[in-house]
Write a protein that holds these residues in place. Structure first.
Motif, PDB file in Angstrom:
ATOM      1  N   GLU A   1      19.440  27.812 -59.147  1.00 25.76           N
ATOM      2  CA  GLU A   1      20.360  26.713 -58.816  1.00 25.76           C
ATOM      3  C   GLU A   1      21.803  27.182 -58.861  1.00 25.76           C
ATOM      4  N   ARG A   2      22.144  27.907 -59.929  1.00 23.31           N
ATOM      5  CA  ARG A   2      23.513  28.423 -60.043  1.00 23.31           C
ATOM      6  C   ARG A   2      23.831  29.410 -58.924  1.00 23.31           C
ATOM      7  N   LEU A   3      22.870  30.290 -58.618  1.00 21.96           N
ATOM      8  CA  LEU A   3      23.125  31.297 -57.584  1.00 21.96           C
ATOM      9  C   LEU A   3      23.313  30.650 -56.220  1.00 21.96           C
ATOM     10  N   SER A   4      22.527  29.624 -55.925  1.00 19.40           N
ATOM     11  CA  SER A   4      22.671  28.953 -54.636  1.00 19.40           C
ATOM     12  C   SER A   4      24.043  28.309 -54.518  1.00 19.40           C
TER      13      SER A   4
ATOM     14  N   VAL B   1      26.678  31.030 -53.998  1.00 21.47           N
ATOM     15  CA  VAL B   1      26.640  31.599 -52.648  1.00 21.47           C
ATOM     16  C   VAL B   1      27.370  30.687 -51.673  1.00 21.47           C
ATOM     17  N   VAL B   2      27.101  29.399 -51.763  1.00 19.45           N
ATOM     18  CA  VAL B   2      27.755  28.447 -50.862  1.00 19.45           C
ATOM     19  C   VAL B   2      29.265  28.454 -51.076  1.00 19.45           C
ATOM     20  N   ARG B   3      29.691  28.612 -52.316  1.00 16.82           N
ATOM     21  CA  ARG B   3      31.121  28.579 -52.640  1.00 16.82           C
ATOM     22  C   ARG B   3      31.756  29.969 -52.542  1.00 16.82           C
ATOM     23  N   HIS B   4      30.996  30.942 -52.094  1.00 18.95           N
ATOM     24  CA  HIS B   4      31.508  32.311 -51.908  1.00 18.95           C
ATOM     25  C   HIS B   4      32.015  32.926 -53.210  1.00 18.95           C
TER      26      HIS B   4
ATOM     27  N   TYR C   1      31.093  35.431 -55.058  1.00 17.17           N
ATOM     28  CA  TYR C   1      30.172  36.560 -55.007  1.00 17.17           C
ATOM     29  C   TYR C   1      30.108  37.334 -56.318  1.00 17.17           C
ATOM     30  N   GLY C   2      31.177  37.222 -57.154  1.00 16.63           N
ATOM     31  CA  GLY C   2      31.120  37.898 -58.434  1.00 16.63           C
ATOM     32  C   GLY C   2      30.063  37.311 -59.343  1.00 16.63           C
ATOM     33  N   TYR C   3      29.965  35.987 -59.382  1.00 16.78           N
ATOM     34  CA  TYR C   3      28.931  35.345 -60.173  1.00 16.78           C
ATOM     35  C   TYR C   3      27.527  35.553 -59.569  1.00 16.78           C
ATOM     36  N   VAL C   4      27.492  35.697 -58.238  1.00 16.00           N
ATOM     37  CA  VAL C   4      26.198  36.000 -57.597  1.00 16.00           C
ATOM     38  C   VAL C   4      25.672  37.343 -58.091  1.00 16.00           C
ATOM     39  N   LEU C   5      26.553  38.332 -58.178  1.00 15.19           N
ATOM     40  CA  LEU C   5      26.136  39.648 -58.662  1.00 15.19           C
ATOM     41  C   LEU C   5      25.639  39.572 -60.102  1.00 15.19           C
ATOM     42  N   ILE C   6      26.328  38.776 -60.936  1.00 18.43           N
ATOM     43  CA  ILE C   6      25.925  38.640 -62.335  1.00 18.43           C
ATOM     44  C   ILE C   6      24.560  37.959 -62.426  1.00 18.43           C
ATOM     45  N   ALA C   7      24.344  36.923 -61.633  1.00 14.46           N
ATOM     46  CA  ALA C   7      23.068  36.203 -61.667  1.00 14.46           C
ATOM     47  C   ALA C   7      21.914  37.116 -61.268  1.00 14.46           C
ATOM     48  N   MET C   8      22.126  37.919 -60.242  1.00 17.31           N
ATOM     49  CA  MET C   8      21.059  38.815 -59.801  1.00 17.31           C
ATOM     50  C   MET C   8      20.787  39.908 -60.827  1.00 17.31           C
ATOM     51  N   GLU C   9      21.842  40.379 -61.494  1.00 16.59           N
ATOM     52  CA  GLU C   9      21.638  41.380 -62.536  1.00 16.59           C
ATOM     53  C   GLU C   9      20.817  40.807 -63.678  1.00 16.59           C
ATOM     54  N   ALA C  10      21.120  39.545 -64.044  1.00 19.02           N
ATOM     55  CA  ALA C  10      20.355  38.895 -65.103  1.00 19.02           C
ATOM     56  C   ALA C  10      18.900  38.704 -64.694  1.00 19.02           C
ATOM     57  N   LEU C  11      18.698  38.300 -63.469  1.00 18.68           N
ATOM     58  CA  LEU C  11      17.326  38.122 -62.986  1.00 18.68           C
ATOM     59  C   LEU C  11      16.550  39.433 -63.032  1.00 18.68           C
ATOM     60  N   ASP C  12      17.208  40.498 -62.620  1.00 22.75           N
ATOM     61  CA  ASP C  12      16.539  41.798 -62.627  1.00 22.75           C
ATOM     62  C   ASP C  12      16.125  42.203 -64.038  1.00 22.75           C
ATOM     63  N   GLN C  13      17.021  41.990 -64.998  1.00 22.98           N
ATOM     64  CA  GLN C  13      16.700  42.373 -66.374  1.00 22.98           C
ATOM     65  C   GLN C  13      15.577  41.529 -66.947  1.00 22.98           C
TER      66      GLN C  13
ATOM     67  N   LYS D   1      17.753  33.581 -50.427  1.00 27.11           N
ATOM     68  CA  LYS D   1      19.092  33.026 -50.215  1.00 27.11           C
ATOM     69  C   LYS D   1      20.087  34.122 -49.879  1.00 27.11           C
ATOM     70  N   LEU D   2      19.992  35.216 -50.577  1.00 27.59           N
ATOM     71  CA  LEU D   2      20.909  36.331 -50.317  1.00 27.59           C
ATOM     72  C   LEU D   2      20.673  36.941 -48.944  1.00 27.59           C
ATOM     73  N   LEU D   3      19.417  37.085 -48.573  1.00 32.43           N
ATOM     74  CA  LEU D   3      19.127  37.693 -47.267  1.00 32.43           C
ATOM     75  C   LEU D   3      19.548  36.793 -46.120  1.00 32.43           C
ATOM     76  N   GLU D   4      19.541  35.476 -46.347  1.00 34.18           N
ATOM     77  CA  GLU D   4      19.933  34.544 -45.293  1.00 34.18           C
ATOM     78  C   GLU D   4      21.435  34.491 -45.081  1.00 34.18           C
TER      79      GLU D   4
END
Length: 815
Positions: free
Chosen positions: A60-63, A66-69, A71-83, A106-109
């Motif tokens: 929810e946060r990542l979506s 992404v809409v609000r551009h 991108y710094g928080y998007v990178l953090i969210a994906m890093e957390a997901l990966d871990q 969402k990222l690929l779109e």
């Protein structure tokens, strides 16, 4: 602050949300808060039932970011997901994965290249995780489509475009690794997925600058090369995909390759298509090679109406594929390959002749170009047949030899041969030449243990058919095929070129003692070989190469198949060839007559040294020395260079090889020379009566004896009893009736298979009987004429009887 909430609200929020919010710093440039991330990870591991909620909240946060551009928080969210993904391996991870894949999607779109690359990297990490249990409901259709689209990126910035294409290829590789091993999961082998994945990889492989550097077995490029070069990465992904293909899905992986090559017109030129199929053949499991070959054959059939160069490109691909597959086992596809190629060979000849017939003066150049292109197709087919056949194991190669020979149009054997009725004589001859060229390549290097295995009767009979003797080139191909099969010790190169060899021992001829099986073969089929050589020497269109090949044939038979009995037969054949040139009943040109004389001289010189009988060698050497001085045009070194004589009528006997001298020299060394006094006469086959060629000898005829002083012992080959009625039919010049054909077949079969001693004894009995009958008839009815005009020889079948004076004969009481 986007990552924080007020204190009052924080106390009311669920703990997992508070832990997730705490990992986001106030400034995204500070990156992930590691201490809070450790707390979130510990909480997720301790309470795995909360993973799905954690994942949903992060998504929810990542979506929103992404809409609000952001991108710094998007990178953090994906890093957390990966871990979290790497730390948790419980059963409850399945719902979390769904949230993860939703965020990746969402990222690929998004249209931002950085986010697309970020999403791809996260998906690749996920693909490398081995799950304990499969998820049967999870599908990757979206990812296949999206990654395939990224592989075709045409971004205005070349560097960014390359980066996106690399990400797309890595994403496809991740999908393949995640789904390909478990057959119970939703598979990507379905055609709708392969139609996207394979063309995407091929599109990037087309960027390879040096094709030849990667057409062999899979290589191991460096990590930096993998990351920076999309073509290398695509090729390795393609190899990995094919290496994981199984029996049921191999065709789905190969068919999109044909569609891509057709759409981009890559068959002409075909360098890329050849490299693709080399990669395919080296990457798949060996037992599935026949699937690929069947697909190529099917595509060739589907494109049979395309331009000649396109068909030639497909055939060249087939050649490369079968060259690799032939090293292993390709199962029942062998005959299918040859059958399809022969069918397309006939079609190509049909197209060529059709273009020639429909050509007009205004389109001469275009028609000539089409004919030339069709020749390219035909040569490609021949090369494929020959190369494939020559790489097969011997047991399969013998079957292919029979198969190809069965397709050669031969008079009287049309049951399995290619249908050339609508091609006319020219088309039939073209088909014969091309099939024999193919057969020549198939037989190259074939080494059977026995000659009977190399030349079985169903193969030898059509090969030596008179139908294949009507053209000089056809005869050359037949002789070369015979050389491939007879020469089992690689002596042919040492015998190349017709010449007088001073010392045969210098050639270092390799030979073994003739086996019992080979002796049996020569007793049964030797007369067929002699007959083919005999008739081949009588052809008017012979050139130097024909004489050279005939000489090599005689020499190879001597090396590989000759015992004492065969040696006598070969000498009889050589003397008969000499008589062809001297008597010249066939009105041969002077070149042919001298060529035959040179052939006989070269062969008898070779034979005399091989059997090493001093008296025989002395006689042969003496004749050759005399010819060197008085008649050099009878020797091979000068026949093809010097001027020819106008006549051979005035030559002395010392220029010829004499039967009595040879018999005398061999008799002293223990050879059975009785048969040398019996002139060689070629056997007659049923095909001779059907052939358009001139008959070798009439079955029943009366011939005038024009050779004075001919005291040669007569040979009787006809075993049918000579009755008065038979003599009456001979004098009346009536032909044989239909019921006699079966008797004639039995006679020929007996002469081929029965021992010589039995035949000789029976012939002697019949000769004496006939002599007595003729004497009785002549005593009854002969009335001497005023002046006898000559002598007459009565011939029944091949049996020549002693000449008697010609009188006017009447049989009033007996007829």
């Amino acid at each position: 602050m986007p990552g924080r909430v007020c204190c009052c609200c924080a106390a009311l929020r669920p703990r997992y949300k508070r832990l997730v919010d705490n990992i986001f710093p106030e400034d995204p440039r500070d990156g992930l808060v590691k201490a809070d991330m450790e707390k979130l990870t510990f909480y997720a591991v301790s309470a795995p039932e909360k993973l799905d909620r954690i994942g949903a909240y992060l998504a929810e946060r990542l979506s929103r970011d992404v809409v609000r551009h952001r991108y710094g928080y998007v990178l953090i969210a994906m890093e957390a997901l990966d871990q979290l993904l790497m730390a948790c391996h419980s059963q409850s991870i399945k719902p979390f994965v769904e949230s993860f894949l939703h965020m990746v999607a969402k990222l690929l779109e998004s249209g931002e290249p950085k986010l697309q690359v970020l999403g791809t990297n996260s998906f690749v990490k996920f693909a490398n995780i081995e799950e304990d249990t499969p998820s049967y409901h999870r599908r990757y259709d979206f990812f296949v489509s999206r990654f395939s689209a990224m592989c075709h990126s045409c971004h205005s910035d070349p560097e960014i475009g390359t980066e996106i294409r690399i990400a797309g290829i890595r994403g496809i590789q991740g999908v393949v690794r995640k789904t390909v091993n478990d057959e119970l999961r939703a598979t990507i082998w379905e055609p709708q997925h392969m139609d996207k994945i394979v063309p995407s990889l091929l599109f990037n492989m087309q960027k390879i600058e040096d094709i030849d550097s990667r057409i062999g077995p899979p290589s191991s490029p460096t990590g930096g090369e993998k990351e920076e070069n999309p073509s290398v990465l695509a090729e390795n992904c393609f190899r990995e995909l094919l290496g994981r293909a199984t029996y049921g899905n191999m065709n789905n992986a190969v068919r999109p390759v044909f569609a891509h090559l057709d759409h981009h017109r890559l068959w002409d030129p075909n360098e890329f298509s050849v490299s693709c199929f080399k990669i395919i053949m080296y990457s798949i499991q060996a037992q599935y090679s026949h699937h690929v070959i069947q697909e190529i054959l099917g595509h060739l059939d589907a494109r049979k109406r395309d331009s000649p160069r396109v068909r030639a490109g497909i055939i060249q691909v087939l050649l490369e594929a079968v060259a690799i597959a032939a090293k292993g086992s390709i199962g029942p596809t062998v005959l299918e390959v040859f059958n399809t190629l022969l069918k397309h060979l006939r079609l190509s000849v049909d197209f060529e002749l059709g273009d020639r017939r429909s050509s007009t003066g205004s389109a001469c150049f275009s028609t000539s170009s089409k004919e030339s292109d069709e020749r390219i197709v035909q040569n490609a087919i021949i090369q494929t047949i020959g190369f494939f056949g020559s790489n097969l194991p011997d047991y399969q190669r013998s079957e292919i030899m029979m198969f190809v020979m069965g397709k050669v149009p031969v008079l009287g054997t049309t049951s399995h041969s290619l249908d050339t009725s609508h091609l006319g004589d020219l088309g039939t001859r073209r088909i014969q030449i091309m099939l024999l060229r193919s057969l020549l390549m198939v037989t190259s290097g074939y080494n059977a243990k026995t000659i009977a295995a190399a030349l079985p009767a169903p193969f030898l009979d059509p090969l030596l058919s008179p139908s294949l003797m009507e053209d000089s080139e056809l005869r050359q191909l037949v002789l070369e095929i015979l050389h491939n099969l007879i020469d089992r010790h690689d002596n042919r190169a040492k015998l190349r070129g017709i010449r007088i060899i001073p010392d045969v021992s210098d050639l270092k001829i390799k030979r073994d003692k003739i086996s019992r099986q080979d002796v049996s073969f020569m007793k049964k089929h030797g007369q067929q070989l002699y007959r083919h050589i005999y008739l081949g020497c009588k052809e008017e269109d012979n050139v130097q190469k024909n004489f050279e090949l005939l000489y090599t044939s005689l020499a190879l038979i001597t090396i590989e198949l000759a015992n004492e009995e065969v040696v006598i037969d070969l000498i009889r054949l050589a003397i008969a060839l000499q008589d062809i040139a001297i008597i010249n009943e066939d009105n041969l040109p002077m070149f042919n007559r001298c060529g035959v004389m040179a052939l006989v001289a070269a062969y008898l010189n070779f034979l005399s040294q091989m059997i090493a009988v001093p008296a025989f060698c002395q006689h042969i050497s003496k004749v050759i020395e005399t010819r060197t001085v008085e008649a050099p045009y009878f020797l091979p070194e000068t026949i093809f260079k010097d001027d020819l004589p106008k006549s051979l009528e005035k030559h002395e006997k010392n220029l010829f090889f004499l039967t009595n001298k040879i018999a005398e020299s061999l008799g002293g060394s223990g050879y059975s020379v009785e048969r040398l006094s019996v002139p060689y006469v070629p056997q007659v086959t049923d095909e001779d009566r059907l052939s358009r060629r001139k008959s070798i000898v009439d079955t029943v005829s009366i011939q005038v004896d024009i050779l004075p002083g001919n005291n040669t012992e007569d040979q009787v080959n006809h075993t049918e009893e000579i009755t008065f009625e038979a003599l009456k039919k001979a004098i009346d010049n009536t032909g044989l009736e239909e019921q006699e054909k079966e008797k004639r077949r039995l006679v020929i079969e007996k002469f081929q298979k029965a021992p010589f001693e039995e035949i000789a004894a029976q012939c002697e009995t019949k000769a004496n009987l006939l002599h007595d009958r003729l004497a009785q008839i002549l005593e009854l009815t002969i009335r001497p004429p005023p002046s006898p005009s000559g002598t007459m020889t009565i011939t029944a079948g091949h049996a020549h009887y002693q000449s008697v004076p010609v009188y006017e004969m009447k049989f009033p009481d007996l007829f």
